[in-house]
Design an enzyme around this catalytic site. Structure first.
Site, short mmCIF file in Angstrom:
data_model
loop_
_atom_site.label_atom_id
_atom_site.label_comp_id
_atom_site.label_asym_id
_atom_site.label_seq_id
_atom_site.Cartn_x
_atom_site.Cartn_y
_atom_site.Cartn_z
N LYS A 52 0.64 -1.31 0.47
CA LYS A 52 0.05 0.33 0.14
C LYS A 52 0.81 1.61 0.24
O LYS A 52 1.81 1.08 0.68
CB LYS A 52 -1.37 0.21 1.56
CG LYS A 52 -1.38 1.22 1.40
CD LYS A 52 -3.27 1.04 2.64
CE LYS A 52 -4.54 1.82 2.92
NZ LYS A 52 -5.21 2.16 3.47
N SER B 211 -9.54 2.03 2.58
CA SER B 211 -8.29 2.89 1.05
C SER B 211 -7.76 1.96 0.55
O SER B 211 -6.54 2.16 -0.23
CB SER B 211 -7.96 3.67 2.52
OG SER B 211 -6.85 3.59 3.41
N SER C 193 -11.10 0.56 5.54
CA SER C 193 -10.07 0.30 4.47
C SER C 193 -9.72 -1.50 4.33
O SER C 193 -8.62 -1.71 3.70
CB SER C 193 -8.49 1.04 4.84
OG SER C 193 -9.82 3.32 4.80
#
Length: 469
Positions: free
Chosen positions: A83, A158, A182
């Protein structure tokens, strides 16, 4: 589907075994994934930074280690994308923000370091909303990530880039973070599996606020067993992280019998959230699967009074601490949702924080008492189906107005402050072909239990059809 394409969609557990047995080399596995990224990612926009040369060098080193008979880790030779909020030494980490567009860290974040030590091959970084704020993945640096099941729809967030990359077969394993959903939300939107572990199970380092338990890091995969595999690589204590926990790894997940399990089902979290009828319709047969596996299912929900206030207050406090100075100094460089959240935090008083922590304690005590009667709680992961990428967030659910960018995520945000591990596992597809996630919530520190229940459900449900890319 070609043999190479089929390889990219196989579970990570199988791929790891193939590499260890030298049935396929790490370099061969990497090349088929790089080819797939080149072919598919221009439309998905899941991977925003790519280092094929560095990945090839690492894969060659992995093959050489196997040839030499060196001991190898559980993820040896598996491509992974990190990420873009997690520090990667020598590879840019932007947080999806123009403020950090050219930032190249000197060291790996702990979760990245542990994946590397487990043998994973770093290929790049996955897209995220600006500073990971919001459950829809878009930013001004890289644009929007599309859902592999339907171009033009959100991949969630996210950790949306990670979920989209997994669903599309661009990588076999990935990781992300979860404050208000997320890891769970994008897993549900993209038909993959995401685990929000108990806070401290996967220690976060470095961090400026090491005692906070609202945001966690965790694994994502295409199967529950893949998630358990990655969790084993990234979990466990670290002396620099004051809340870190031991890992409760107990070997392979069970065969799938849920006889004797006491399961609570909360289709709207006790009337606290609005849920799209299409989501409800997809989850009803999923609950039936759990019953057929032998579990006793009752409609029940813990008392979540105060969870909204606890989450909202602690999140605003964290946003002020993290982004407040930047928002005041250069507001034009920060999106409005972050400025709003940081401004809420700036107005908090000591009394506000004290009350939130007292509410937090009472919430935890009620949840612990609830799980004395039930083994797990089932709930919707998301309240809506994937929505058009042009929309920042849903403003209405089943006729109920959603007043800000957090309201539509409450099926996850209400769970975050409980301290409970929560797994999103694909429940199935709607008649229109969109994934829906079932959230499996366990008592605090019972991460293994939610994985076992999720694995049993997954085996009984059968695999989802792959997205028609």
């Amino acid at each position: 589907m070609t043999a190479d394409e089929e390889l990219c969609l196989r579970p990570a557990t199988e791929l790891a075994a193939l590499v260890r047995d030298r049935a396929v080399s790490a370099r061969e596995l990497l090349e088929v994934h790089l080819a797939r990224i080149e072919r598919l990612d221009p439309r998905l926009n899941a991977i925003v930074t790519l280092d094929p040369d560095g990945a090839r060098a690492a894969a060659d080193a992995a093959d050489a280690a196997l040839a030499a008979g060196d001991p190898v880790g559980p993820l040896h030779g598996l491509p992974v994308a990190h990420k873009d909020t997690h520090l990667t030494a020598g590879m840019r980490t932007t947080w999806g923000s123009p403020v950090h567009a050219d930032h190249v860290p000197l060291r790996d974040e702990l979760v990245v370091e542990r994946l590397r030590r487990a043998g994973a091959i770093r290929v790049g970084k996955t897209n995220t909303p600006e500073f990971a704020a919001g459950s829809h993945t878009f930013n001004t640096l890289f644009g929007v990530t599309h859902n592999p099941y339907r171009h033009g729809l959100s991949a969630g967030g996210s950790s949306g880039g990670a979920a989209a990359a997994l669903a599309a077969g661009l990588v076999p394993v990935a990781e992300g973070s979860d404050m208000g959903g997320s890891l769970r939300n994008p897993a549900a939107f993209c038909g993959v599996v995401g685990l929000r572990p108990t806070p401290g199970r996967v220690p976060t380092w470095p961090t400026a606020m090491a005692w906070t338990q609202l945001s966690v890091q965790g694994p994502m995969g295409r199967t529950v067993a893949d998630v358990a595999l990655v969790l084993g690589a990234v979990a466990g204590p670290d002396p620099r992280v004051p809340i870190s926990l031991e890992h409760e790894d107990a070997g392979p997940l069970g065969a799938g019998d849920l006889t004797g399990r006491r399961v609570a089902w909360a289709p709207d979290l006790g009337g606290r959230v609005s849920v799209d009828p299409a989501v409800r319709a997809a989850l009803t047969p999923a609950v039936g699967v759990v019953e057929r596996l032998g579990a006793t299912v009752e409609e029940a929900c813990p008392d979540l009074d105060g969870a909204d206030d606890v989450f909202g207050t602690l999140r605003a406090w964290l946003f002020e601490a993290t982004f407040g100075e930047l928002c005041r100094r250069s507001p034009e460089l920060v999106k409005e949702a972050i400025r709003w959240n940081a401004e809420l935090g700036a107005r908090l008083t000591g009394a506000d924080l004290a009350f939130a922590e007292q509410e937090h304690t009472r919430l935890f005590e009620r949840v612990v008492e609830f799980f004395e009667r039930y083994d797990v709680l089932l709930a919707p992961t998301t309240q809506v189906l994937p929505f058009p990428v042009e929309q920042e967030y849903p403003t209405e659910i089943d006729g109920v107005e959603q007043t800000d960018y957090l309201q539509w995520m409450r099926s996850c945000t209400l769970i975050s402050p409980t301290g409970c591990p929560a797994l999103s596992v694909p429940a199935g597809l709607t008649p229109d072909g969109l994934p829906v996630g079932l959230q499996i919530i366990g008592p605090p520190r019972a991460d293994r239990r939610v994985l076992e229940v999720g694995h049993a459900f997954e085996q009984a449900r059968g695999p989802l059809p792959a997205p028609a890319l």
